[in-house]
Design a protein around this motif. Structure first.
Motif, short mmCIF file in Angstrom:
data_model
loop_
_atom_site.label_atom_id
_atom_site.label_comp_id
_atom_site.label_asym_id
_atom_site.label_seq_id
_atom_site.Cartn_x
_atom_site.Cartn_y
_atom_site.Cartn_z
N HIS A 110 0.74 -1.17 -0.06
CA HIS A 110 0.04 0.15 -0.04
C HIS A 110 0.83 1.17 -0.12
O HIS A 110 0.41 2.31 0.62
CB HIS A 110 -0.87 0.18 1.22
CG HIS A 110 -1.83 -1.01 1.17
ND1 HIS A 110 -3.11 -1.09 0.31
CD2 HIS A 110 -2.24 -2.08 2.00
CE1 HIS A 110 -3.80 -2.47 0.52
NE2 HIS A 110 -3.24 -2.79 1.42
N TYR A 172 -3.72 2.93 2.66
CA TYR A 172 -4.30 1.74 2.35
C TYR A 172 -5.43 1.95 0.91
O TYR A 172 -6.22 2.69 1.46
CB TYR A 172 -5.02 1.07 3.65
CG TYR A 172 -5.62 -0.08 3.69
CD1 TYR A 172 -5.07 -1.33 4.18
CD2 TYR A 172 -7.12 -0.43 3.09
CE1 TYR A 172 -5.67 -2.58 4.40
CE2 TYR A 172 -7.45 -1.80 3.27
CZ TYR A 172 -6.86 -2.72 3.68
OH TYR A 172 -7.35 -3.96 3.64
N ASN A 176 -4.92 -1.36 -5.05
CA ASN A 176 -3.71 -1.85 -5.10
C ASN A 176 -3.92 -3.39 -5.47
O ASN A 176 -3.38 -4.05 -6.16
CB ASN A 176 -2.97 -1.74 -3.89
CG ASN A 176 -2.54 -0.27 -3.87
OD1 ASN A 176 -2.03 0.37 -4.84
ND2 ASN A 176 -2.50 0.15 -2.47
#
Length: 372
Positions: A110, A172, A176
């Motif tokens: 992240h 976060y 991803n």
């Protein structure tokens, strides 16, 4: 210091969480060959049907550990280079300079700087993380929506960056892990879900863990209730839901027993090799979706337990369901907990979640589960 399981304390702790306001929860704690399984409350608030410790459950972002392990297997086989630019594998999805600057490792931990796509896919969350200006309307609008993964990734890639590639603290972002799903498909020739099923779930011998093929949870399960910080009152059931909105980032279904088995085998080097596990346990600071800065590795998150060393695992939430799984570094002590209510905290006048008795009751259960 050794703290063997105390069933009476565990039973009292799980019951206290129910009393604090969770409709139902269930858990498994292991210490060597000692096993405690417990449950408290109801799986259905309308009928009073009780929860059971063997129930299947949506475990949210715990899925990320499975996806990260699959990526590390492909690193071991030489098909993925951890520090290679993602643009070399997926140039259409992350084009140009960003594709060259963002590495595979940055996706897994992240630090890519890619934004979260969720506020763009769910318009009523467009102000997220400013909770007071969000609303739950999109939850109902998208119950049966079949999202296209590339479109979701495009929302995150084209949104304003939340950081520079490789910069810390990272932020976060589910974007991803959707990209990691596409990466797995590119290098294996099959979908991420199929690859993970064959090479992670089956390798671990998990009998009740799977990616959903539709909006239903097959087998015994609880209804799951979303409160969205008091904006849904009473909390609404979201147990029937198309999970394409999170895919390899957070759609997995599992049980507390399967989660303990998986994390035990992972930390024993039986899912990925020891060098890969070492990479997974190298952490960087990452800002969570709740706004807290946490240490985050490659799909693993550490928690320190006083006098007990480090536990490794992951937590997860989806609409209505939450779970946490943690295993001590030596693999001996393990805890997995599942709850069927989410976002129970109400907001104060500044839009910040207020403390709730559930928070302390859950923290107490975690303490008893992890170190007695």
């Amino acid at each position: 210091m050794r703290n063997p399981l105390d069933p009476a304390k565990l039973n009292a702790a799980i019951e206290n969480v129910r009393r604090a306001g969770i409709p139902g929860l269930f858990a498994e704690v292991r210490d060597g060959d000692q096993v405690w399984r417990g449950a408290a409350g109801v799986a259905d608030t309308a009928t009073g049907r009780p929860v059971d410790a063997g129930m299947r459950h949506r475990v949210g972002s715990i899925t990320k550990t499975f996806t990260a392990a699959a990526v590390m297997q492909q690193v071991e086989s030489g098909h993925i280079r951890l520090d290679a630019p993602i643009g070399r594998y997926l140039p259409r999805l992350v084009p140009g300079e960003r594709g060259e600057a963002i590495t595979v490792r940055m996706l897994v931990n992240h630090t890519s700087g890619l934004a979260e796509y969720l506020p763009y896919a769910y318009p009523s969350l467009k102000a997220f993380p400013v909770l007071a200006d969000t609303g739950p309307q999109s939850f109902d609008d998208n119950r049966l929506t079949r999202f296209d993964r590339a479109e979701l990734i495009g929302m995150g890639v084209t949104a304003p960056a939340v950081g520079a590639p490789g910069g810390t603290p990272g932020v976060y972002s589910n974007t991803n892990y959707l990209l990691l799903g596409e990466l797995l498909e590119e290098v294996t020739g099959t979908t991420a879900e199929r690859y993970i099923a064959r090479n992670v779930i089956e390798r671990a011998g998990l009998q009740d863990t799977e990616f959903p093929s539709g909006p239903y949870v097959e087998g015994p399960h609880s209804r799951i209730y979303e409160a969205w910080f008091g904006m849904i009152d009473p909390p609404r059931d979201y147990s029937v839901y198309d999970m394409s909105w999170v895919g390899p980032a957070a759609s997995l279904i599992s049980t507390v027993s399967d989660l303990n088995r998986f994390f035990g085998m992972l930390l024993a080097g039986e899912i990925v090799g020891p060098s890969s596990l070492t990479q997974m346990q190298r952490t960087v600071p990452v800002v969570s979706q709740e706004g807290r800065t946490i240490d985050y590795g490659l799909g693993l998150h550490p928690m320190e337990a006083p006098g007990q060393g480090t536990f490794w695992g992951h937590g997860g939430t989806v609409w209505g369901a939450g779970a946490l799984a943690m295993t001590r570094a030596d693999g001996r002590r393990q805890m997995s907990v599942a709850v069927n209510l989410q976002r129970w905290n109400r907001l104060d006048s500044l839009g910040r979640p207020q403390p709730h008795p559930i928070d302390e009751a859950l923290a107490a259960l975690y303490r008893v589960g992890m170190y007695g």
